[in-house]
Design an enzyme around this catalytic site. Structure first.
Site, PDB file in Angstrom:
ATOM      1  N   GLU A  49     -40.836 -16.467  83.300  1.00 54.60           N
ATOM      2  CA  GLU A  49     -42.204 -15.971  83.099  1.00 54.60           C
ATOM      3  C   GLU A  49     -42.888 -16.658  81.918  1.00 54.60           C
ATOM      4  O   GLU A  49     -44.109 -16.883  81.944  1.00 54.60           O
ATOM      5  CB  GLU A  49     -42.184 -14.440  82.939  1.00 54.60           C
ATOM      6  CG  GLU A  49     -41.936 -13.767  84.282  1.00 54.60           C
ATOM      7  CD  GLU A  49     -41.390 -12.348  84.201  1.00 54.60           C
ATOM      8  OE1 GLU A  49     -41.564 -11.688  83.166  1.00 54.60           O
ATOM      9  OE2 GLU A  49     -40.779 -11.899  85.195  1.00 54.60           O
TER      10      GLU A  49
ATOM     11  N   THR B  67     -55.059 -13.694 105.357  1.00 57.14           N
ATOM     12  CA  THR B  67     -55.788 -14.238 104.197  1.00 57.14           C
ATOM     13  C   THR B  67     -55.231 -15.575 103.674  1.00 57.14           C
ATOM     14  O   THR B  67     -55.953 -16.560 103.652  1.00 57.14           O
ATOM     15  CB  THR B  67     -55.884 -13.174 103.077  1.00 57.14           C
ATOM     16  OG1 THR B  67     -55.945 -11.899 103.670  1.00 57.14           O
ATOM     17  CG2 THR B  67     -57.061 -13.403 102.213  1.00 57.14           C
TER      18      THR B  67
ATOM     19  N   TYR C 133     -39.280  -5.674  78.671  1.00 58.37           N
ATOM     20  CA  TYR C 133     -37.918  -5.694  79.244  1.00 58.37           C
ATOM     21  C   TYR C 133     -36.938  -4.721  78.569  1.00 58.37           C
ATOM     22  O   TYR C 133     -36.198  -4.019  79.272  1.00 58.37           O
ATOM     23  CB  TYR C 133     -37.365  -7.129  79.290  1.00 58.37           C
ATOM     24  CG  TYR C 133     -37.926  -7.875  80.486  1.00 58.37           C
ATOM     25  CD1 TYR C 133     -37.262  -7.855  81.708  1.00 58.37           C
ATOM     26  CD2 TYR C 133     -39.142  -8.539  80.407  1.00 58.37           C
ATOM     27  CE1 TYR C 133     -37.794  -8.489  82.818  1.00 58.37           C
ATOM     28  CE2 TYR C 133     -39.685  -9.172  81.496  1.00 58.37           C
ATOM     29  CZ  TYR C 133     -39.008  -9.154  82.708  1.00 58.37           C
ATOM     30  OH  TYR C 133     -39.551  -9.771  83.805  1.00 58.37           O
TER      31      TYR C 133
HETATM   32  C1  HEM Z   1     -42.474  -5.530  90.712  1.00 55.49           C
HETATM   33  C2  HEM Z   1     -37.888  -6.584  89.686  1.00 55.49           C
HETATM   34  C3  HEM Z   1     -38.711  -5.849  84.987  1.00 55.49           C
HETATM   35  C4  HEM Z   1     -43.101  -4.185  86.129  1.00 55.49           C
HETATM   36  C5  HEM Z   1     -41.169  -5.906  90.817  1.00 55.49           C
HETATM   37  C6  HEM Z   1     -40.538  -6.236  92.067  1.00 55.49           C
HETATM   38  C7  HEM Z   1     -39.259  -6.519  91.786  1.00 55.49           C
HETATM   39  C8  HEM Z   1     -39.061  -6.379  90.351  1.00 55.49           C
HETATM   40  C9  HEM Z   1     -38.212  -6.926  92.780  1.00 55.49           C
HETATM   41  C10 HEM Z   1     -41.214  -6.256  93.436  1.00 55.49           C
HETATM   42  C11 HEM Z   1     -41.864  -7.611  93.583  1.00 55.49           C
HETATM   43  C12 HEM Z   1     -42.635  -7.782  94.886  1.00 55.49           C
HETATM   44  O1  HEM Z   1     -43.488  -6.935  95.199  1.00 55.49           O
HETATM   45  O2  HEM Z   1     -42.412  -8.791  95.547  1.00 55.49           O
HETATM   46  C13 HEM Z   1     -37.707  -6.474  88.324  1.00 55.49           C
HETATM   47  C14 HEM Z   1     -36.457  -6.716  87.624  1.00 55.49           C
HETATM   48  C15 HEM Z   1     -36.678  -6.506  86.301  1.00 55.49           C
HETATM   49  C16 HEM Z   1     -38.082  -6.131  86.171  1.00 55.49           C
HETATM   50  C17 HEM Z   1     -35.158  -7.110  88.292  1.00 55.49           C
HETATM   51  C18 HEM Z   1     -35.744  -6.598  85.141  1.00 55.49           C
HETATM   52  C19 HEM Z   1     -34.756  -7.457  85.067  1.00 55.49           C
HETATM   53  C20 HEM Z   1     -39.974  -5.337  84.896  1.00 55.49           C
HETATM   54  C21 HEM Z   1     -40.596  -4.919  83.659  1.00 55.49           C
HETATM   55  C22 HEM Z   1     -41.826  -4.424  83.975  1.00 55.49           C
HETATM   56  C23 HEM Z   1     -41.985  -4.552  85.417  1.00 55.49           C
HETATM   57  C24 HEM Z   1     -39.953  -5.057  82.287  1.00 55.49           C
HETATM   58  C25 HEM Z   1     -42.876  -3.845  83.072  1.00 55.49           C
HETATM   59  C26 HEM Z   1     -42.662  -2.811  82.337  1.00 55.49           C
HETATM   60  C27 HEM Z   1     -43.287  -4.388  87.473  1.00 55.49           C
HETATM   61  C28 HEM Z   1     -44.471  -3.991  88.193  1.00 55.49           C
HETATM   62  C29 HEM Z   1     -44.292  -4.395  89.522  1.00 55.49           C
HETATM   63  C30 HEM Z   1     -43.003  -5.016  89.575  1.00 55.49           C
HETATM   64  C31 HEM Z   1     -45.656  -3.271  87.616  1.00 55.49           C
HETATM   65  C32 HEM Z   1     -45.276  -4.230  90.713  1.00 55.49           C
HETATM   66  C33 HEM Z   1     -44.844  -3.141  91.606  1.00 55.49           C
HETATM   67  C34 HEM Z   1     -45.251  -1.771  91.152  1.00 55.49           C
HETATM   68  O3  HEM Z   1     -46.282  -1.644  90.501  1.00 55.49           O
HETATM   69  O4  HEM Z   1     -44.540  -0.816  91.502  1.00 55.49           O
HETATM   70  N1  HEM Z   1     -40.261  -6.013  89.799  1.00 55.49           N
HETATM   71  N2  HEM Z   1     -38.661  -6.126  87.417  1.00 55.49           N
HETATM   72  N3  HEM Z   1     -40.851  -5.109  85.933  1.00 55.49           N
HETATM   73  N4  HEM Z   1     -42.424  -5.000  88.329  1.00 55.49           N
HETATM   74 FE1  HEM Z   1     -40.596  -5.675  87.838  1.00 55.49          FE
END
Ligand code: HEM
Length: 385
Positions: A137, A273, A95
């Protein structure tokens, strides 16, 4: 606790950040991956290449910032994202990295307009929003059936329709498959051909049978430039006997409605699915279920044999295949034949399908709040929060 002044600054500057959202997101990912290339083992490179879903993270921070006075309003949406994060093994220590590069991107794009007061306010707000995710989480990591990714051997692969394959796997390591909930998904990690990084994808579980195996289905995504890195490898390079890695089942999509009500399970394409898992589970419990699947033509329908068998064996099950080649698009007229106050609606498919169905349902005065749904894509892109 954020001060009133900080909250005010954040709320006032959300529209400006929204205006430059795409630019900020682009700079954010570029700079973050330059400094932390190891994160390319977690993020979806196909999405990055296609510009798809790239804005989900930043957009969600902005959406959350609008609710900075009452962050509890975002909890239902955070729950779905937190499940995905836990399944991807996004950890607390990630984060601050995202926060650092999001703030640097805001500064880089807005320049002098981003004063110290504004930057400090956003730093505090990000910390608060990240705290909501981290807390949720943490509970999910504690509840997960196993830590990290574990090896599974493929025991069966079958073609489903023209673009999907179903996979059956069993653990190599000494782990126990938990009791599964219809609607959950698993997350696969492989090293794609000709790629330096690991790649992760979520796939829905199609059966909650409790026999020590996991069953999920994979749609072959895109072609040429837009070819899905993982789905093509799973379809073309993996065979029975090979191993893949999976993290523990995740997701909050499940049947949670009144037992006396009939279920309308409405899906399109790969959305079938989780609906098949729900159909199988609820049919055996004696629930009245109407299973509707939308696809192009009969040859494209995945799991037709399984669905037809459940239909034949259970009087409480009704099945409709809506084939666009002969029936056209599914309209409110047709939907109205299947819906009344004693029916609970469950919906799953791609974002375009979901948007279309929500438009048709609106004509029947049915809003998103009346529907249980799981898009294959970020939920916040079709909800209003
Ligand atoms: C996916 C928000 C922090 C890694 C997502 C999604 C949202 C989101 C809205 C799409 C979920 C879906 O597909 O339904 C956020 C917010 C964060 C945050 C608001 C901070 C407050 C992080 C952090 C990481 C991370 C710290 C890791 C470094 C990912 C990954 C995905 C994802 C890998 C899957 C989509 C992709 O690979 O492009 N997140 N996230 N996120 N998030 Fe986060």
């Amino acid at each position: 606790m954020l001060s009133e002044q900080t909250k005010e600054i954040v709320k006032q500057t959300v529209p400006v950040l929204e205006q430059y959202g795409n630019e900020i997101t682009k700079v954010f990912y570029q700079r973050m991956f330059e400094a932390h290339p190891e994160l390319l083992n977690i993020f979806n490179k196909s999405n990055q290449k296609q510009g798809k879903q790239q804005t989900a993270l930043a957009q969600t921070v902005l959406a959350a910032a609008k609710h900075i006075d009452h962050l509890e309003a975002i909890v239902p949406n955070v729950n779905q994202i937190a499940h995905k994060h836990r399944a991807l093994q996004v950890k607390e220590e990630h984060y601050p990295i995202v926060g650092e590069f999001l703030l640097k991107a805001i500064k880089e794009v807005l320049g002098d307009a981003a004063t110290d007061d504004i930057m400090n306010a956003w730093e505090e707000a990000y910390g608060e929003i990240a705290g909501v995710f981290i807390q949720m989480e943490k509970a999910m990591y504690e509840a997960a059936a196993w830590d990290d990714f574990k090896s599974f051997k493929i025991t069966n692969i079958e073609d489903q329709g023209t673009s999907m394959k179903s996979f059956e796997v069993e653990p190599v390591d000494n782990i126990k498959i938990p009791e599964l909930v219809a609607g959950q998904y698993i997350t696969v990690r492989i090293k794609p051909t000709n790629d330096d990084n690991l790649a992760l994808r979520h796939y829905s579980i199609y059966s909650v049978k409790n026999d020590g195996k996991l069953r999920f289905a994979v749609k072959r995504e895109g072609e040429g430039e837009k070819k899905g890195l993982v789905s093509h490898d799973l379809h073309d390079k993996y065979s029975v006997g090979d191993t893949i890695e999976l993290s523990a089942p995740a997701g909050d999509f499940k049947v949670e409605s009144d037992k006396d009500k009939k279920l309308l399970l409405l899906s399109s394409g790969a959305g079938v699915t989780p609906m098949l898992a729900m159909l199988e589970d609820e049919a055996y419990k004696g629930r009245n279920v109407h299973f509707v699947h939308v696809n192009e033509a009969e040859k494209d329908v995945p799991f037709k044999e399984e669905v037809d068998a459940l239909n034949a064996m259970n009087e409480n099950v009704e099945v409709t295949y809506h084939l666009k080649e002969k029936d056209g698009y599914l309209t409110s007229n047709e939907l109205s034949n299947w819906i009344n106050e004693d029916v609970d609606i469950y919906l799953c498919g791609g974002i375009t399908f979901m948007d279309t169905i929500f438009d048709e349902l609106e004509k029947l005065n049915i809003g998103q709040a009346d529907v249980h749904f799981e898009p294959f894509g970020p939920k916040m892109s079709i909800t209003n929060v």
